[in-house]
Design a protein around this motif. Structure first.
Motif, PDB file in Angstrom:
ATOM      1  N   ARG A  33       0.840  -1.189   0.000  1.00 44.77           N
ATOM      2  CA  ARG A  33       0.000   0.000   0.000  1.00 44.77           C
ATOM      3  C   ARG A  33       0.877   1.241   0.000  1.00 44.77           C
ATOM      4  O   ARG A  33       1.967   1.239   0.565  1.00 44.77           O
ATOM      5  N   ILE A  61       2.296   4.518   1.206  1.00 47.20           N
ATOM      6  CA  ILE A  61       2.437   5.240   2.477  1.00 47.20           C
ATOM      7  C   ILE A  61       3.015   6.610   2.147  1.00 47.20           C
ATOM      8  O   ILE A  61       4.117   6.700   1.594  1.00 47.20           O
ATOM      9  N   PRO A 106      -7.181   3.800  -1.667  1.00 48.87           N
ATOM     10  CA  PRO A 106      -8.486   3.388  -1.163  1.00 48.87           C
ATOM     11  C   PRO A 106      -8.452   3.086   0.327  1.00 48.87           C
ATOM     12  O   PRO A 106      -7.516   2.440   0.806  1.00 48.87           O
ATOM     13  N   HIS A 107      -9.438   3.533   1.063  1.00 50.76           N
ATOM     14  CA  HIS A 107      -9.576   3.313   2.509  1.00 50.76           C
ATOM     15  C   HIS A 107      -8.489   3.979   3.329  1.00 50.76           C
ATOM     16  O   HIS A 107      -8.447   3.806   4.541  1.00 50.76           O
ATOM     17  N   GLY A 108      -7.571   4.678   2.691  1.00 51.27           N
ATOM     18  CA  GLY A 108      -6.477   5.297   3.435  1.00 51.27           C
ATOM     19  C   GLY A 108      -6.936   6.575   4.118  1.00 51.27           C
ATOM     20  O   GLY A 108      -8.079   7.003   3.979  1.00 51.27           O
ATOM     21  N   ARG A 109      -6.011   7.153   4.867  1.00 55.78           N
ATOM     22  CA  ARG A 109      -6.332   8.402   5.553  1.00 55.78           C
ATOM     23  C   ARG A 109      -6.443   9.506   4.510  1.00 55.78           C
ATOM     24  O   ARG A 109      -5.619   9.602   3.601  1.00 55.78           O
ATOM     25  N   LEU A 110      -7.473  10.361   4.624  1.00 51.92           N
ATOM     26  CA  LEU A 110      -7.663  11.442   3.651  1.00 51.92           C
ATOM     27  C   LEU A 110      -6.603  12.520   3.850  1.00 51.92           C
ATOM     28  O   LEU A 110      -6.231  12.821   4.984  1.00 51.92           O
ATOM     29  N   PRO A 138       3.124  10.757  10.824  1.00 56.45           N
ATOM     30  CA  PRO A 138       2.533   9.425  10.917  1.00 56.45           C
ATOM     31  C   PRO A 138       1.160   9.389  11.578  1.00 56.45           C
ATOM     32  O   PRO A 138       0.317   8.589  11.187  1.00 56.45           O
ATOM     33  N   ALA A 139       0.923  10.269  12.543  1.00 59.71           N
ATOM     34  CA  ALA A 139      -0.324  10.171  13.296  1.00 59.71           C
ATOM     35  C   ALA A 139      -1.411  11.103  12.783  1.00 59.71           C
ATOM     36  O   ALA A 139      -2.528  11.072  13.274  1.00 59.71           O
ATOM     37  N   GLY A 166      -3.747  -2.794   4.727  1.00 62.16           N
ATOM     38  CA  GLY A 166      -3.285  -1.840   5.724  1.00 62.16           C
ATOM     39  C   GLY A 166      -1.921  -1.273   5.385  1.00 62.16           C
ATOM     40  O   GLY A 166      -1.265  -1.730   4.468  1.00 62.16           O
ATOM     41  N   PRO A 167      -1.529  -0.202   6.066  1.00 63.77           N
ATOM     42  CA  PRO A 167      -2.309   0.478   7.104  1.00 63.77           C
ATOM     43  C   PRO A 167      -3.397   1.361   6.501  1.00 63.77           C
ATOM     44  O   PRO A 167      -3.130   2.140   5.601  1.00 63.77           O
ATOM     45  N   VAL A 168      -4.625   1.213   6.979  1.00 63.69           N
ATOM     46  CA  VAL A 168      -5.735   2.041   6.523  1.00 63.69           C
ATOM     47  C   VAL A 168      -6.263   2.852   7.694  1.00 63.69           C
ATOM     48  O   VAL A 168      -5.873   2.657   8.838  1.00 63.69           O
ATOM     49  N   GLU A 169      -7.191   3.748   7.366  1.00 58.71           N
ATOM     50  CA  GLU A 169      -7.823   4.572   8.387  1.00 58.71           C
ATOM     51  C   GLU A 169      -8.620   3.686   9.340  1.00 58.71           C
ATOM     52  O   GLU A 169      -9.440   2.885   8.907  1.00 58.71           O
ATOM     53  N   ARG A 204      -2.689   5.306  15.027  1.00 58.38           N
ATOM     54  CA  ARG A 204      -4.073   5.616  14.682  1.00 58.38           C
ATOM     55  C   ARG A 204      -4.544   4.930  13.394  1.00 58.38           C
ATOM     56  O   ARG A 204      -5.522   5.371  12.795  1.00 58.38           O
ATOM     57  N   SER A 205      -3.858   3.895  12.963  1.00 56.84           N
ATOM     58  CA  SER A 205      -4.326   3.228  11.752  1.00 56.84           C
ATOM     59  C   SER A 205      -4.646   1.769  12.058  1.00 56.84           C
ATOM     60  O   SER A 205      -4.521   1.325  13.193  1.00 56.84           O
TER      61      SER A 205
END
Lengths: 262, 240
Positions: A69, A71, A96-100, A134-135, B33-36, B86-87
């Motif tokens: 995926r 990163i 997809p499904h990742g953090r916006l 990262p967070a 992963g890592p996903v939200e 947070r993931s």
């Protein structure tokens, strides 16, 4: 670079000190690329599987890895898709499904409160990752890139900004990296875009997040370029295979064009 | 008995996947992963690891929840979870088939069938994680060993036993060793003493990590299987 076959490492493998690149002057600090981590005091271990890459000129070492995926990392060029807008920024999907990711409304070249581009949900933008904590959410920027002129783009903006028309195809992360290196004239072995450019007119924007935006002179060109990139990615073709793919696809659509009388 | 067979990346719409089959157990694993993470699942300073085990037939029950908990606690210590606060990392393991035990004279106890599935699940999860190129602190391999007692009371250790052998065994041990030869997980069932446990661990370690990691004196494995599971894993990744 050495000509011997690269060493394949597994996560947890320690890189022996004699394998690390040695700076000739002894002044340059060692650069650890993706896939490696430093465990103090002096252990360097792999975290992902793949062949080890070494550049002794830049004193850098990394693990080549083409799967998985995306990163986000700072300074990556990505094709982002707008999901929704907040009062200050667009929220964009990189994977997809990742953090916006956040793309501020004013992060476009020459944008003011009144002249900022209006992007609807689903719109695409070619952007640079400014920060990827990262967070928290990654932050994007479509403004002028100080390094853009060095990439051979006259406007110095690396072609950043909203992408209109065209189509997007998904490729593996390794293919995205090879395409990006090829557009900068770095990678040998990837002649696909050059070969396509000899017979078709098109624009591409390659995102490090495994998304490639293609806009051809007509729909047919867009489709051919998209299919060619996907095919070379799936089959992992060398220069000769890439030339063959281009020949076959171009012949195919030309044949269809004749049949339908276009 | 044929050795384990693994394939990396059989599924295309996930970040990493693997198909693994050994000793009649076939498992398909997928990693996303890592996903939200959802708000209620997220952990402030590390990635949440979510493991789903689906049985070959029927719907999941307590047995699958138990297996999920063991696999989850093993994976959480191997994935570099602090790199992705947070993931969420989601690992789905679908059991495709298990050995047929319906014709056996003495059916296997439910606890033994649970134990026998564990190495296949752990092996599949590791292969899928490698396929997803998720940052890991180490790799691991897992196997099942059992101790059978003869009429004279002497013990014999068998690796990757078939169901008949497992039913006869005095004790069974599912073990998981890291690439460096450290014991990551051990689930034992049955009647055994410290010496037998020690010998079983020695055999398990030699199967997982090869001769250099072995320490026991039993020669059972030497001609049966010269290549350790760790060597097989390395070869599979190098071929890719």
């Amino acid at each position: 670079m050495s000509v011997t076959a690269p060493v394949v490492v597994l996560p947890g493998d320690e890189i022996p000190p004699e394998r690390l690149p040695q700076s000739r002057t002894g002044k340059k600090a060692l650069t650890l690329g993706p896939g490696l981590r430093h465990i103090p005091p002096r252990t360097i271990a792999a975290t992902v599987p793949g062949p080890l890459g070494i550049d002794s000129r830049k004193n850098a070492i990394w693990v080549d890895n083409t799967s998985g995926r995306y990163i986000p990392r700072a300074a990556d060029l990505v094709v982002a898709q707008v999901r929704r807008s907040t009062p200050e920024a667009y929220l964009c999907a990189l994977a997809p499904h990742g953090r916006l990711a956040l793309l501020p409304h004013l992060a476009f070249a020459g944008a003011t409160r009144k002249t900022r581009p209006q992007l609807a949900a689903g719109a695409l933008a070619y952007a640079r990752v400014v920060a990827a904590p990262p967070a928290a959410e990654p932050e994007l920027d479509c403004g002028a890139d100080p390094g853009g002129a060095a990439l051979g783009r006259g406007d110095g903006a690396a072609g950043l900004g909203p992408l209109r028309g065209g189509s997007v195809c998904d490729v593996s992360l390794g293919m995205a990296r090879r395409l990006l290196a090829a557009t900068r004239g770095g990678e040998d072995g990837l002649v696909l875009l050059e070969e396509l450019g000899k017979v078709l007119k098109f624009e591409v924007a390659v995102g490090r997040n495994g998304r490639v935006w293609v806009d051809g002179e007509d729909t047919r060109a867009t489709v051919v370029v998209g299919r060619a990139i996907a095919k070379v990615d799936e089959e992992g073709l060398g220069p000769e295979g890439q030339r063959r793919v281009v020949r076959e696809l171009v012949r195919e659509v030309k044949g269809e064009g004749l049949k339908s009388g276009v | 008995m044929p050795g384990p067979v693994a394939e990396l990346g059989p599924l295309h719409r996930v970040d990493g996947s693997a198909a693994y089959s050994h000793a009649g157990y076939n498992v398909l694993g997928a990693v996303t992963g890592p996903v939200e993470a959802q708000r209620r699942d997220e952990i402030p300073d590390e990635a949440a690891v979510d493991v789903h085990v689906r049985p070959a037939t029927g719907v999941g029950s307590i047995k699958e929840r138990h297996l999920e908990a063991i696999v989850q606690s093993t994976l959480r210590h191997v994935i570099l979870v602090h790199q992705f606060p947070r993931s969420l990392v989601q690992v789905s393991l679908q059991v495709l088939s298990v050995p047929d035990t319906s014709l056996m004279a003495v059916p296997l106890s439910s606890r033994l069938t649970t134990l026998a599935l564990l190495p296949a699940l752990l092996q599949t999860a590791m292969h899928a994680l490698l396929s997803a190129a998720l940052p890991l602190s180490t790799t691991f391999t897992s196997t099942l060993v059992c101790v059978t007692r003869g009429a004279d009371g002497g013990g014999a250790i068998r690796a990757s036993p078939d169901p008949e052998c497992l039913a006869d065994a005095a004790s069974a041990h599912a073990v998981c060793y890291s690439a460096g030869g450290e014991l990551l997980m051990d689930m034992s069932e049955g009647d055994f003493d410290v010496d037998e446990w020690d010998a079983a661990m020695g055999v398990g370690r030699r199967i997982c990590c090869g001769e250099k990691g072995g320490r026991g004196g039993d020669a059972v494995m030497r001609d049966e299987e010269s290549e350790s599971l760790q060597d097989k894993l390395r070869k599979l990744v190098a071929e890719r």
